[in-house]
Write a protein that holds these residues in place. Structure first.
Motif, mmCIF file in Angstrom:
data_model
loop_
_atom_site.group_PDB
_atom_site.id
_atom_site.type_symbol
_atom_site.label_atom_id
_atom_site.label_comp_id
_atom_site.label_asym_id
_atom_site.label_seq_id
_atom_site.Cartn_x
_atom_site.Cartn_y
_atom_site.Cartn_z
ATOM 1 N N ASN B 190 0.834 -1.199 0.000
ATOM 2 C CA ASN B 190 0.000 0.000 0.000
ATOM 3 C C ASN B 190 0.873 1.256 0.000
ATOM 4 O O ASN B 190 0.536 2.267 -0.625
ATOM 5 N N GLU B 191 2.021 1.179 0.679
ATOM 6 C CA GLU B 191 2.938 2.321 0.683
ATOM 7 C C GLU B 191 3.553 2.511 -0.700
ATOM 8 O O GLU B 191 3.690 3.643 -1.185
ATOM 9 N N ILE B 192 3.909 1.395 -1.317
ATOM 10 C CA ILE B 192 4.493 1.460 -2.664
ATOM 11 C C ILE B 192 3.490 2.107 -3.613
ATOM 12 O O ILE B 192 3.814 2.984 -4.419
ATOM 13 N N GLU B 193 2.260 1.662 -3.480
ATOM 14 C CA GLU B 193 1.208 2.171 -4.372
ATOM 15 C C GLU B 193 0.998 3.672 -4.156
ATOM 16 O O GLU B 193 0.723 4.428 -5.091
ATOM 17 N N ASN B 194 1.126 4.076 -2.908
ATOM 18 C CA ASN B 194 0.926 5.469 -2.520
ATOM 19 C C ASN B 194 2.012 6.391 -3.063
ATOM 20 O O ASN B 194 1.764 7.520 -3.462
ATOM 21 N N ILE B 195 3.254 5.863 -3.046
ATOM 22 C CA ILE B 195 4.408 6.726 -3.335
ATOM 23 C C ILE B 195 4.834 6.673 -4.805
ATOM 24 O O ILE B 195 5.218 7.685 -5.377
ATOM 25 N N ASN B 214 -1.689 4.186 -11.155
ATOM 26 C CA ASN B 214 -2.673 5.237 -11.376
ATOM 27 C C ASN B 214 -3.172 5.710 -10.012
ATOM 28 O O ASN B 214 -3.946 5.027 -9.341
ATOM 29 N N HIS B 215 -2.698 6.909 -9.602
ATOM 30 C CA HIS B 215 -3.066 7.404 -8.271
ATOM 31 C C HIS B 215 -4.502 7.923 -8.232
ATOM 32 O O HIS B 215 -5.057 8.146 -7.164
ATOM 33 N N ASN B 216 -5.092 8.117 -9.441
ATOM 34 C CA ASN B 216 -6.444 8.667 -9.464
ATOM 35 C C ASN B 216 -7.521 7.611 -9.216
ATOM 36 O O ASN B 216 -8.614 7.932 -8.800
ATOM 37 N N LYS B 217 -7.153 6.365 -9.515
ATOM 38 C CA LYS B 217 -8.181 5.326 -9.380
ATOM 39 C C LYS B 217 -7.903 4.461 -8.154
ATOM 40 O O LYS B 217 -6.768 4.237 -7.771
ATOM 41 N N LYS B 268 -21.287 -4.285 2.388
ATOM 42 C CA LYS B 268 -19.920 -3.793 2.668
ATOM 43 C C LYS B 268 -19.247 -3.398 1.365
ATOM 44 O O LYS B 268 -19.508 -3.997 0.305
ATOM 45 N N VAL B 269 -18.421 -2.354 1.441
ATOM 46 C CA VAL B 269 -17.548 -2.018 0.312
ATOM 47 C C VAL B 269 -16.124 -1.938 0.863
ATOM 48 O O VAL B 269 -15.849 -1.174 1.781
ATOM 49 N N SER B 270 -15.257 -2.798 0.344
ATOM 50 C CA SER B 270 -13.869 -2.724 0.848
ATOM 51 C C SER B 270 -12.953 -2.177 -0.247
ATOM 52 O O SER B 270 -13.112 -2.487 -1.421
ATOM 53 N N GLU B 271 -12.039 -1.327 0.231
ATOM 54 C CA GLU B 271 -11.047 -0.756 -0.693
ATOM 55 C C GLU B 271 -9.844 -1.684 -0.708
ATOM 56 O O GLU B 271 -9.236 -1.939 0.317
ATOM 57 N N THR B 272 -9.540 -2.257 -1.850
ATOM 58 C CA THR B 272 -8.414 -3.195 -1.913
ATOM 59 C C THR B 272 -7.250 -2.567 -2.677
ATOM 60 O O THR B 272 -7.438 -1.666 -3.487
ATOM 61 N N SER B 273 -6.082 -3.081 -2.364
ATOM 62 C CA SER B 273 -4.893 -2.599 -3.067
ATOM 63 C C SER B 273 -4.828 -3.295 -4.418
ATOM 64 O O SER B 273 -4.824 -4.523 -4.486
ATOM 65 N N SER B 274 -4.770 -2.516 -5.438
ATOM 66 C CA SER B 274 -4.682 -3.139 -6.761
ATOM 67 C C SER B 274 -3.318 -3.785 -6.932
ATOM 68 O O SER B 274 -3.170 -4.780 -7.643
ATOM 69 N N LEU B 275 -2.380 -3.227 -6.232
ATOM 70 C CA LEU B 275 -1.025 -3.763 -6.330
ATOM 71 C C LEU B 275 -0.961 -5.160 -5.727
ATOM 72 O O LEU B 275 -0.275 -6.043 -6.249
#
Lengths: 302, 288
Positions: B190-195, B214-217, B268-275
């Motif tokens: 999640n950090e990798i995806e963020n940065i 893609n930081h927008n999606k 429920k809606v969960s936000e998952t890491s696409s990475l």
């Protein structure tokens, strides 16, 4: 590279153990001087005469040297000289210290992996390694100088003789010349410290490829202490080429007894002398430095 | 301008390829995340880039200089922290920074104080390194890596030992680096995806894929009562024809309104890491 050398020296001087070591050297210097001063008594008033060799070929140079030394000894202050000479034994003590420092300056960094941080700085590996060699040489010089200066000062204080104003004699170019006492003994200390520079080179060379760094200190220390024994052993089995290795020259104090060296050279038909020793140590040092640079350059640090 | 180009990099030890024909490049200011299983070759790759390991074949060009031919010029603008940073534990944190500062030309003394403030080691800088915690050593390692204001920063698992505040500080710090390229490895996807701007997946020494981030999606997974109708509504956005979508915030709002309009109960809606899902599908679930 000067920046690297400064950083290495800073690292060493910031170690408490090194500062304690300097203190130990000063204390040892004083104690050795004091003990020597007490041991030298009035019975020992003159140097023993060095024997002349038989009138055979190749003895003329030896006989001239022996005659000159006998002349110098007859004019010298034997008690003072004996005290100062004992200071040279402190160089043996500093040899072990230099072996330890040489082993740790690269060996410890490799073992503890702090070498990774060093190798990722903008310096070629050869520069990093050469800077470590130079730092050890600087430390060797400073330690030898500390031993010499402290010893001369302590001797001056104990004997109440101003050694710095005293004159003595030495042989230069087969003639006897008058020199400052301090200069004469400084030259003696410098010559006797040459093997220490070689030992430090050899130790760093070993640390570039030996994985068991802890074995290097005892190995080199034993080699240093046993060098006269190893020399005698190989000569006794008629392997005279031992004089072309560095082993006989790890301690120059064997050249003090010029008569024994003369006999050895006659018996084994060799030319074992201090000048050959200096050339051999320089040659081997250069060889070890070049090989260690090649090894260090190719090494992978996982 | 490319800050680093790696061409056909291979490292062979015995019969095994630790790195196998790796090629990639990084533009100025780009942040590349390198992810892979334990033992996949991430650290080996970074060590090869900074010269700790010699490649068997291949080229590494940093800032226009060949690493093999012009090591000093190539590495001059690189800062790195590889694995757990190991420095001189008999010296203080500040002394360690001073030693490394002195190795570089033209870095003023005040830079050390700036770094200490930046890595939040104020109050501990005079303590001996041997009493530092792992997190403090990691911070110091990061500090050493940025001493020379590098153009390329290489960080190997920098979040190791860092507390959540430290991780956030690191994230903010990396994001604040304008014009500095970064190569970072981490298991915290999640950090990798963020940065990161792009992510390189590596396995058995080979590059499996390089993907733009893609930081927008964001990726969402829905848990609903009427699955067939939900699938129909989500179909234009779904990545796998299931109840998972990768959408922008505006698209998410529209989808939520559509689901509510169709009387679909959302449990429920969960936000998952696409990475994470990319990692698992590309590299697999087993660990070495």
């Amino acid at each position: 590279m000067i920046r690297l050398i400064k950083c290495e020296i800073l690292k060493i001087f910031k170690k408490i153990s090194f500062r304690v070591l300097l203190l130990i050297i000063l204390i040892s210097s004083f104690l050795t001087c004091y003990i020597s001063y007490k041991k030298v008594d009035n019975k020992y008033n003159q140097y023993p005469i060095i024997e002349m060799a038989d009138k055979r070929n190749l003895t003329d140079d030896y006989n001239k040297l022996a005659t000159n030394i006998n002349k110098i000894n007859s004019k010298s202050n034997i008690k003072l000289n004996k005290i100062i000479d004992n200071g040279v034994t402190l160089l043996i003590f500093s040899s072990i210290i230099i072996i330890i420092i040489s082993s740790s300056i690269l060996g410890n960094e490799i073992n503890k992996k702090s070498i990774k941080e060093l190798l990722t700085k903008p310096y070629k590996r050869s520069k990093i390694l050469i800077s470590k060699y130079l730092v050890v040489y600087i430390i060797t010089f400073l330690l030898s100088l500390l031993i010499f200066v402290s010893y001369v000062i302590f001797t001056s204080i104990l004997t109440k003789i101003n050694i710095f104003n005293l004159k003595d004699y030495m042989i230069f170019n087969k003639s006897i010349i008058s020199v400052s006492y301090v200069i004469k003994y400084l030259i003696k200390y410098v010559i006797n410290s040459i093997p220490i520079y070689f030992l430090s080179t050899f130790t760093i060379f070993l640390t570039t490829f030996i994985k068991n760094q802890k074995a290097i200190i005892p190995f080199n220390s034993v080699l240093f202490i046993m060098s006269p024994v190893i020399l005698n052993f190989f000569l006794s089995i008629k392997f005279k080429y031992i004089i072309y290795t560095f082993i006989p020259y790890l301690d120059f104090s064997i050249f003090k007894d010029i008569y024994s060296i003369y006999l050895l050279n006659i018996e084994y038909n060799v030319n074992f002398n201090i000048f050959l020793g200096i050339i051999i140590l320089l040659t081997y040092s250069l060889f070890f430095i070049i090989i260690s640079i090649k090894i260090f350059n190719k090494k992978d640090f996982y | 301008m490319k800050i680093i180009e790696v061409k056909n990099l291979t490292k062979k030890v015995g019969k095994k390829n630790l790195l196998d024909n790796i090629s990639f490049s990084l533009e100025e200011g780009e942040i590349l995340g390198v992810v892979g299983k334990n033992g996949s070759g991430k650290t080996t790759l970074l060590k090869t880039i900074v010269g700790l390991i010699h490649p068997t074949t291949g080229e590494i060009i940093i800032n226009g200089f060949d690493l093999k031919k012009d090591y000093e010029k190539a590495i001059k603008n690189v800062g790195c922290m590889i694995e757990v940073p190991i420095m001189y534990d008999y010296l203080s944190g500040k002394d360690n920074l001073e030693i490394y500062r002195k190795m570089f030309k033209g870095i003023p003394k005040k830079r050390v104080d700036e770094i200490i403030k930046l890595i939040s080691l104020e109050g501990s800088e005079y303590k001996k390194l041997k009493i530092y915690s792992l997190g403090m050593k990691e911070r110091l390692g990061i500090g050493v890596s940025i001493l020379n204001n590098p153009k390329l920063l290489i960080l190997d698992e920098p979040t190791n030992g860092l507390d959540p505040v430290g991780i956030k500080d690191l994230r903010d710090f990396i994001k604040s680096l304008n014009g500095v390229s970064v190569i970072i490895t981490s298991h915290m996807l999640n950090e990798i995806e963020n940065i990161c701007d792009k992510v390189m997946f590596i396995d058995n020494g080979k590059i499996i894929d390089i993907k733009e981030v893609n930081h927008n999606k964001k990726k969402y997974k829905f848990y609903v009562d009427n699955i067939p109708l939900t699938k129909k509504i989500l179909y234009p956005y779904s990545t796998n024809r299931e109840l998972e979508i990768e959408v922008t915030d505006e698209e998410y709002l529209l989808i939520s309104k559509e689901l509510i309009k169709n009387d679909i109960k959302i449990f429920k809606v969960s936000e998952t890491s696409s990475l994470e899902s990319d990692f698992l599908s590309l590299i697999g679930e087993t660990n070495d």
